[in-house]
Design a protein around this motif. Sequence first.
Motif, PDB file in Angstrom:
ATOM      1  N   ALA A  68       0.855  -1.195  -0.070  1.00  0.00           N
ATOM      2  CA  ALA A  68      -0.148  -0.149   0.135  1.00  0.00           C
ATOM      3  C   ALA A  68       0.818   0.853  -0.068  1.00  0.00           C
ATOM      4  CB  ALA A  68      -1.220  -0.088   0.982  1.00  0.00           C
ATOM      5  N   GLU A  69       0.378   1.718  -0.721  1.00  0.00           N
ATOM      6  CA  GLU A  69       1.604   3.347  -1.492  1.00  0.00           C
ATOM      7  C   GLU A  69       0.435   4.609   0.329  1.00  0.00           C
ATOM      8  OE1 GLU A  69       1.203   5.271  -4.507  1.00  0.00           O
ATOM      9  OE2 GLU A  69      -0.998   4.694  -5.106  1.00  0.00           O
ATOM     10  N   ASP A  70       0.930   5.828   0.320  1.00  0.00           N
ATOM     11  CA  ASP A  70       0.229   6.478   1.916  1.00  0.00           C
ATOM     12  C   ASP A  70      -0.122   8.187   0.655  1.00  0.00           C
ATOM     13  OD1 ASP A  70      -0.304   8.317   3.580  1.00  0.00           O
ATOM     14  OD2 ASP A  70       0.973   7.693   5.022  1.00  0.00           O
ATOM     15  N   PRO A  71      -1.582   8.421   0.231  1.00  0.00           N
ATOM     16  CA  PRO A  71      -1.794   9.398  -0.638  1.00  0.00           C
ATOM     17  C   PRO A  71      -1.182  10.845   0.343  1.00  0.00           C
ATOM     18  CG  PRO A  71      -3.895   8.511   0.320  1.00  0.00           C
ATOM     19  CD  PRO A  71      -2.081   7.338   1.422  1.00  0.00           C
ATOM     20  N   THR A  72      -0.624  10.603   1.588  1.00  0.00           N
ATOM     21  CA  THR A  72       0.167  11.891   2.485  1.00  0.00           C
ATOM     22  C   THR A  72       1.261  11.916   2.938  1.00  0.00           C
ATOM     23  OG1 THR A  72      -0.721  10.479   4.823  1.00  0.00           O
ATOM     24  CG2 THR A  72      -2.463  11.511   3.635  1.00  0.00           C
ATOM     25  N   ASP A  73       2.214  10.366   2.024  1.00  0.00           N
ATOM     26  CA  ASP A  73       3.161  10.803   2.654  1.00  0.00           C
ATOM     27  C   ASP A  73       3.851   9.674   1.716  1.00  0.00           C
ATOM     28  OD1 ASP A  73       5.944  10.239   3.302  1.00  0.00           O
ATOM     29  OD2 ASP A  73       5.619   8.877   5.758  1.00  0.00           O
ATOM     30  N   ASP A  74       4.909  10.166   0.589  1.00  0.00           N
ATOM     31  CA  ASP A  74       5.461   9.766  -0.339  1.00  0.00           C
ATOM     32  C   ASP A  74       7.315   9.201  -0.098  1.00  0.00           C
ATOM     33  OD1 ASP A  74       4.025  10.390  -2.472  1.00  0.00           O
ATOM     34  OD2 ASP A  74       5.499  11.933  -3.518  1.00  0.00           O
ATOM     35  N   ARG A  75       7.048   8.840   0.675  1.00  0.00           N
ATOM     36  CA  ARG A  75       8.526   8.959   1.777  1.00  0.00           C
ATOM     37  C   ARG A  75       8.754   6.920   1.925  1.00  0.00           C
ATOM     38  NH1 ARG A  75      12.158  12.273   4.664  1.00  0.00           N
ATOM     39  NH2 ARG A  75      14.028  10.965   4.607  1.00  0.00           N
ATOM     40  N   HIS A  76       7.356   7.094   1.870  1.00  0.00           N
ATOM     41  CA  HIS A  76       7.327   4.977   2.499  1.00  0.00           C
ATOM     42  C   HIS A  76       6.050   4.184   2.104  1.00  0.00           C
ATOM     43  CE1 HIS A  76       8.835   7.650   5.922  1.00  0.00           C
ATOM     44  NE2 HIS A  76       9.423   6.969   6.558  1.00  0.00           N
ATOM     45  N   LEU A  77       6.136   2.906   2.000  1.00  0.00           N
ATOM     46  CA  LEU A  77       5.182   2.048   1.776  1.00  0.00           C
ATOM     47  C   LEU A  77       4.746   1.584   2.935  1.00  0.00           C
ATOM     48  CD1 LEU A  77       6.195   0.920  -1.930  1.00  0.00           C
ATOM     49  CD2 LEU A  77       4.585   3.103  -1.443  1.00  0.00           C
ATOM     50  N   TYR A  78       3.627   0.426   2.368  1.00  0.00           N
ATOM     51  CA  TYR A  78       3.310  -0.819   3.732  1.00  0.00           C
ATOM     52  C   TYR A  78       3.507  -2.097   3.539  1.00  0.00           C
ATOM     53  CZ  TYR A  78       3.079   3.758   6.652  1.00  0.00           C
ATOM     54  OH  TYR A  78       2.880   4.723   7.175  1.00  0.00           O
ATOM     55  N   LEU A  79       3.746  -2.597   4.199  1.00  0.00           N
ATOM     56  CA  LEU A  79       3.733  -4.354   3.711  1.00  0.00           C
ATOM     57  C   LEU A  79       2.832  -4.808   4.521  1.00  0.00           C
ATOM     58  CD1 LEU A  79       4.088  -6.923   1.425  1.00  0.00           C
ATOM     59  CD2 LEU A  79       6.779  -6.579   3.056  1.00  0.00           C
ATOM     60  N   ILE A  80       1.530  -5.580   4.273  1.00  0.00           N
ATOM     61  CA  ILE A  80       1.186  -6.273   5.662  1.00  0.00           C
ATOM     62  C   ILE A  80       1.816  -8.016   4.581  1.00  0.00           C
ATOM     63  CG2 ILE A  80      -1.052  -6.122   4.109  1.00  0.00           C
ATOM     64  CD1 ILE A  80      -2.608  -6.908   6.994  1.00  0.00           C
ATOM     65  N   TYR A  81       1.445  -8.934   5.350  1.00  0.00           N
ATOM     66  CA  TYR A  81       1.750 -10.481   5.338  1.00  0.00           C
ATOM     67  C   TYR A  81       1.389 -11.182   6.117  1.00  0.00           C
ATOM     68  CZ  TYR A  81       6.756  -9.761   7.638  1.00  0.00           C
ATOM     69  OH  TYR A  81       7.480  -9.651   8.385  1.00  0.00           O
ATOM     70  N   GLU A  82       1.221 -12.207   5.934  1.00  0.00           N
ATOM     71  CA  GLU A  82       1.509 -13.999   6.537  1.00  0.00           C
ATOM     72  C   GLU A  82       3.052 -14.474   7.077  1.00  0.00           C
ATOM     73  OE1 GLU A  82      -2.839 -16.149   4.812  1.00  0.00           O
ATOM     74  OE2 GLU A  82      -0.815 -16.529   4.072  1.00  0.00           O
ATOM     75  N   LYS A  83       3.119 -14.031   8.279  1.00  0.00           N
ATOM     76  CA  LYS A  83       4.855 -14.834   8.165  1.00  0.00           C
ATOM     77  C   LYS A  83       4.632 -15.553   9.776  1.00  0.00           C
ATOM     78  CE  LYS A  83       8.424 -11.673  11.241  1.00  0.00           C
ATOM     79  NZ  LYS A  83       8.377 -10.199  11.868  1.00  0.00           N
ATOM     80  N   GLY A  84       5.718 -16.329  10.036  1.00  0.00           N
ATOM     81  CA  GLY A  84       5.887 -17.153  10.824  1.00  0.00           C
ATOM     82  C   GLY A  84       7.119 -18.084  11.030  1.00  0.00           C
ATOM     83  N   VAL A  85       6.591 -19.057  12.195  1.00  0.00           N
ATOM     84  CA  VAL A  85       8.008 -19.967  12.097  1.00  0.00           C
ATOM     85  C   VAL A  85       7.494 -21.406  12.184  1.00  0.00           C
ATOM     86  CG1 VAL A  85      10.256 -20.866  13.522  1.00  0.00           C
ATOM     87  CG2 VAL A  85       9.129 -17.666  13.677  1.00  0.00           C
TER      88      VAL A  85
END
Length: 393
Positions: free
Chosen positions: A353-370
């Motif tokens: 995802a991108e942030d329409p209020t902040d061009d310097r950062h992106l966000y990643l959501i993901y399934e994670k585990g051990v």
Amino acid sequence: MIDTKLLPTFVAVYNVLLLCASCIRPDAQPVPWDKVTPTVVNDTIIWHSGSEGEIHTYRTPSIFVTPNGTLIALSGARKYSSSDVDRKFLAIRRSEDKGKTWLPTEFLVDDGYEQGVLFPGTLFADFDSNTLFVMFIHCQLKCKVPALLLINSTDDGVTWGQPRSISPRSNGSRSFHPGPGYGIRKRLEPHKGRFVVCAHGRPQDRPRGITLLLSDDGAKTWREGAFVPDGPCREDPEEKFWPGECQAVELADGSLLVMTRNRGRCSCSCKAFMRSHDGGQTLPLHDFFFARALIEPTCQSGLLYHRGVLFFSGPNSTTGRYNMTLKWSYDDGTTWEGELPIWNEMAGYSVLAEDPTDDRHLYLIYEKGVKSSVDFVAVTKIQLFNNIAFNGK
């Protein structure tokens, strides 16, 4: 047995896969003025499977940033097991401080059955009216033709309205399963302002494939656009090209680039791409190609076009769901410039995802585990430029 009415379509798919197993598109965009230097700012677990809200497993996450800069995380909360057929809820979490802290989980929709039939889902927004939408499917396993539903919020995801049906007409028993991912609203011609959501089907669909769902009236009504069915694969016509979960992005020339999971490992254990030049009405077969640098163990993955750069997220493996990695391209996916390891153990589905209020950062959501790839759901904040190189352009 193949339906003889669909034989011309299957033959066309076969011919293009035969010719385009290693296609390189000649019309890539030029390299932007600056190159990204992605680094991880933080990685935050927002859902623990088996330990929060009496939910056995949180799966199939999506993320979106509202016009006001609020982060919205969505997942399918599976009550009794990790199985696709288990009872589910739509789970939402919000962050109002760019992911530093997250508000408690809210459960928006209960599928109403002991065997789950609700499948989330994709997020998108109408920036003109500041309205946030979640599109999801209901009665996926129990109904001949599942219902496609839309729920919306006008206060940044604090409260939500009632789900309403937006199911487009379809021949046969085709279903439209959106996401995980996000919908887009075209910013450029052709068909500027059109909403586009990519949806995949079920094994029992006749025919089965991926469909671009289109709306030209502000998400009030929806219709079917391009449809790409299962078809034979070039190496062995007895095998199939099975498009799965998909994501569309709009490129700088107004065309749509659509990435799909290559479920049957047709030609390679990597992603398949298509391109539309008419706002999603068609996906011409001559623009089909495989991105061999984007290897996959057959898994849904993230795709995002931001400031002239195409970003990809997914397990960097052909053998199993692990090694979550961010990759980026300056030429619309013809070549891939670099990669950033996010998590080197087990990992599965992801969305960017991108942030329409902040061009310097992106966000990643993901399934994670051990122990498994669905132990947790995490959100990673990624800085795109180092402080010296970034000059605010």
